[in-house]
Design a protein around this motif. Structure first.
Motif, mmCIF file in Angstrom:
data_model
loop_
_atom_site.group_PDB
_atom_site.id
_atom_site.type_symbol
_atom_site.label_atom_id
_atom_site.label_comp_id
_atom_site.label_asym_id
_atom_site.label_seq_id
_atom_site.Cartn_x
_atom_site.Cartn_y
_atom_site.Cartn_z
ATOM 1 N N SER A 62 0.844 -1.197 0.000
ATOM 2 C CA SER A 62 0.000 0.000 0.000
ATOM 3 C C SER A 62 0.878 1.245 0.000
ATOM 4 C CB SER A 62 -0.932 -0.004 1.211
ATOM 5 O OG SER A 62 -0.191 -0.091 2.410
ATOM 6 N N VAL A 63 0.470 2.236 -0.797
ATOM 7 C CA VAL A 63 1.261 3.458 -0.980
ATOM 8 C C VAL A 63 0.370 4.683 -0.834
ATOM 9 C CG1 VAL A 63 2.805 4.739 -2.512
ATOM 10 C CG2 VAL A 63 2.763 2.224 -2.597
ATOM 11 N N LEU A 112 4.276 2.301 2.350
ATOM 12 C CA LEU A 112 5.224 3.302 1.834
ATOM 13 C C LEU A 112 4.536 4.641 1.683
ATOM 14 C CD1 LEU A 112 8.006 4.009 0.458
ATOM 15 C CD2 LEU A 112 6.884 3.451 -1.714
ATOM 16 N N VAL A 113 5.227 5.698 2.088
ATOM 17 C CA VAL A 113 4.746 7.061 1.862
ATOM 18 C C VAL A 113 5.696 7.753 0.893
ATOM 19 C CG1 VAL A 113 4.359 9.342 2.884
ATOM 20 C CG2 VAL A 113 3.608 7.282 4.090
ATOM 21 N N VAL A 114 5.143 8.260 -0.202
ATOM 22 C CA VAL A 114 5.900 9.066 -1.155
ATOM 23 C C VAL A 114 5.732 10.512 -0.691
ATOM 24 C CG1 VAL A 114 6.209 9.697 -3.564
ATOM 25 C CG2 VAL A 114 5.431 7.391 -2.972
ATOM 26 N N VAL A 156 9.873 12.263 8.471
ATOM 27 C CA VAL A 156 10.305 10.863 8.406
ATOM 28 C C VAL A 156 10.167 10.202 9.773
ATOM 29 C CG1 VAL A 156 12.278 9.321 8.063
ATOM 30 C CG2 VAL A 156 11.831 11.160 6.437
ATOM 31 N N GLU A 157 10.544 10.900 10.815
ATOM 32 C CA GLU A 157 10.426 10.336 12.162
ATOM 33 C C GLU A 157 8.980 9.975 12.475
ATOM 34 O OE1 GLU A 157 11.487 11.439 16.849
ATOM 35 O OE2 GLU A 157 11.918 12.871 15.232
ATOM 36 N N ARG A 158 8.041 10.858 12.135
ATOM 37 C CA ARG A 158 6.623 10.601 12.408
ATOM 38 C C ARG A 158 6.112 9.423 11.591
ATOM 39 N NH1 ARG A 158 5.435 16.997 11.815
ATOM 40 N NH2 ARG A 158 6.073 17.642 13.921
ATOM 41 N N LEU A 159 6.569 9.326 10.358
ATOM 42 C CA LEU A 159 6.113 8.227 9.502
ATOM 43 C C LEU A 159 6.726 6.904 9.920
ATOM 44 C CD1 LEU A 159 6.186 10.091 6.081
ATOM 45 C CD2 LEU A 159 4.147 9.311 7.334
ATOM 46 N N ARG A 208 4.942 5.165 12.513
ATOM 47 C CA ARG A 208 3.781 4.432 12.000
ATOM 48 C C ARG A 208 4.209 3.228 11.149
ATOM 49 N NH1 ARG A 208 -0.843 7.474 12.496
ATOM 50 N NH2 ARG A 208 -1.917 6.505 10.734
ATOM 51 N N GLU A 209 5.511 2.935 11.184
ATOM 52 C CA GLU A 209 6.087 1.788 10.482
ATOM 53 C C GLU A 209 5.938 1.887 8.963
ATOM 54 O OE1 GLU A 209 4.581 -1.794 12.206
ATOM 55 O OE2 GLU A 209 5.568 -1.434 14.127
ATOM 56 N N ALA A 210 5.912 3.106 8.452
ATOM 57 C CA ALA A 210 5.857 3.321 7.008
ATOM 58 C C ALA A 210 7.255 3.632 6.481
ATOM 59 C CB ALA A 210 4.920 4.483 6.672
ATOM 60 N N ALA A 211 7.617 3.010 5.369
ATOM 61 C CA ALA A 211 8.850 3.390 4.680
ATOM 62 C C ALA A 211 8.601 4.714 3.958
ATOM 63 C CB ALA A 211 9.245 2.308 3.683
ATOM 64 N N VAL A 212 9.678 5.424 3.629
ATOM 65 C CA VAL A 212 9.537 6.756 3.033
ATOM 66 C C VAL A 212 10.410 6.888 1.791
ATOM 67 C CG1 VAL A 212 9.787 9.245 3.388
ATOM 68 C CG2 VAL A 212 9.050 7.774 5.294
ATOM 69 N N LEU A 213 9.827 7.431 0.738
ATOM 70 C CA LEU A 213 10.557 7.816 -0.470
ATOM 71 C C LEU A 213 10.278 9.289 -0.705
ATOM 72 C CD1 LEU A 213 12.169 7.163 -3.089
ATOM 73 C CD2 LEU A 213 9.963 6.665 -4.173
#
Length: 215
Positions: free
Chosen positions: A6-7, A51-53, A68-71, A74-79
């Motif tokens: 999920s993105v 993943l969060v773009v 990035v720290e906040r995401l 929530r255990e989301a990877a970041v691009l």
């Protein structure tokens, strides 16, 4: 959806979501769950994407590191997405736990490929990252011994401590001692590298690993 990632997109320019959202939706291995204008809005919508773009420069006053720290909480990877902001902002982004940076002006296929790779947990490193770091006078290199450089180069390339020990003809405990020392050096320089991904980045930054695409 089984076998998909999920993105979500976080960008305060609605056109970005309208342009990139359909690319994500059309990919068999991705599921687009929405576009919002801020990390706070993502939390309010109770979205939990894999993943969060993320736009590197949001107008709500937040910084790349904060977002990035906040995401990651929530255990989301970041691009990160960038329109070509100044190198200091890009430098801050690249020092976070994000998986990489992709330009909004890149071809759609390149953007989609970057999203798919990041969704799988792959680190995206490119020549823009190397140029940003290479041109940064504030980056102080780590003074490592020849043995420590060898350990760093092998370990950060993807193999485990046991394999590093075998290749260098030393004990696994010695390898782990070297890794502790290397991490301590970077910590003291204000360039912490607690994970293998971050050690890889530091190795490229300091010339102990080859710049991606240079070979």
């Amino acid at each position: 959806m089984v076998g998909t990632f999920s993105v979500a997109i976080v960008d305060d320019h609605a056109l970005v979501g309208l342009a990139i959202g359909p690319l994500i939706d059309a990919a068999a291995d991705l599921e687009f769950v929405g576009a919002v204008a801020s990390v706070a809005a993502l939390r309010s919508a109770d979205l939990h994407p894999d993943l969060v773009v993320l736009d590197i420069s949001l107008r709500d006053g937040s910084t790349p590191a904060e977002n990035v720290e906040r995401l990651r909480e929530r255990e989301a990877a970041v691009l990160f997405l960038t329109s070509g902001e100044d190198r200091f902002l890009v430098r801050e982004a690249l020092r976070t736990d994000a998986l990489g940076v992709v330009r909004k002006s890149a071809p759609p296929k390149a953007i989609l490929s970057a999203i798919q790779r990041a969704a799988r947990g792959e680190l995206l490193v490119d020549t823009e990252w190397a140029v940003t770091v290479d041109g940064d006078p504030d980056v102080e290199g780590a003074a490592l011994t020849a043995r420590e450089r060898s350990v760093l180069a092998l370990y950060a390339s993807g193999i485990g401590a046991k394999q590093v020990a075998t290749q260098l003809g030393i004990s696994e405990n010695t390898v782990n001692d070297h890794l502790k020392r290397i991490k301590l050096v970077y910590q003291r320089l204000g360039r912490p590298a607690p994970t293998k991904v971050e050690l890889y980045r530091r190795g490229v930054e300091d010339g102990y690993l080859p710049v991606p695409g240079s070979q």
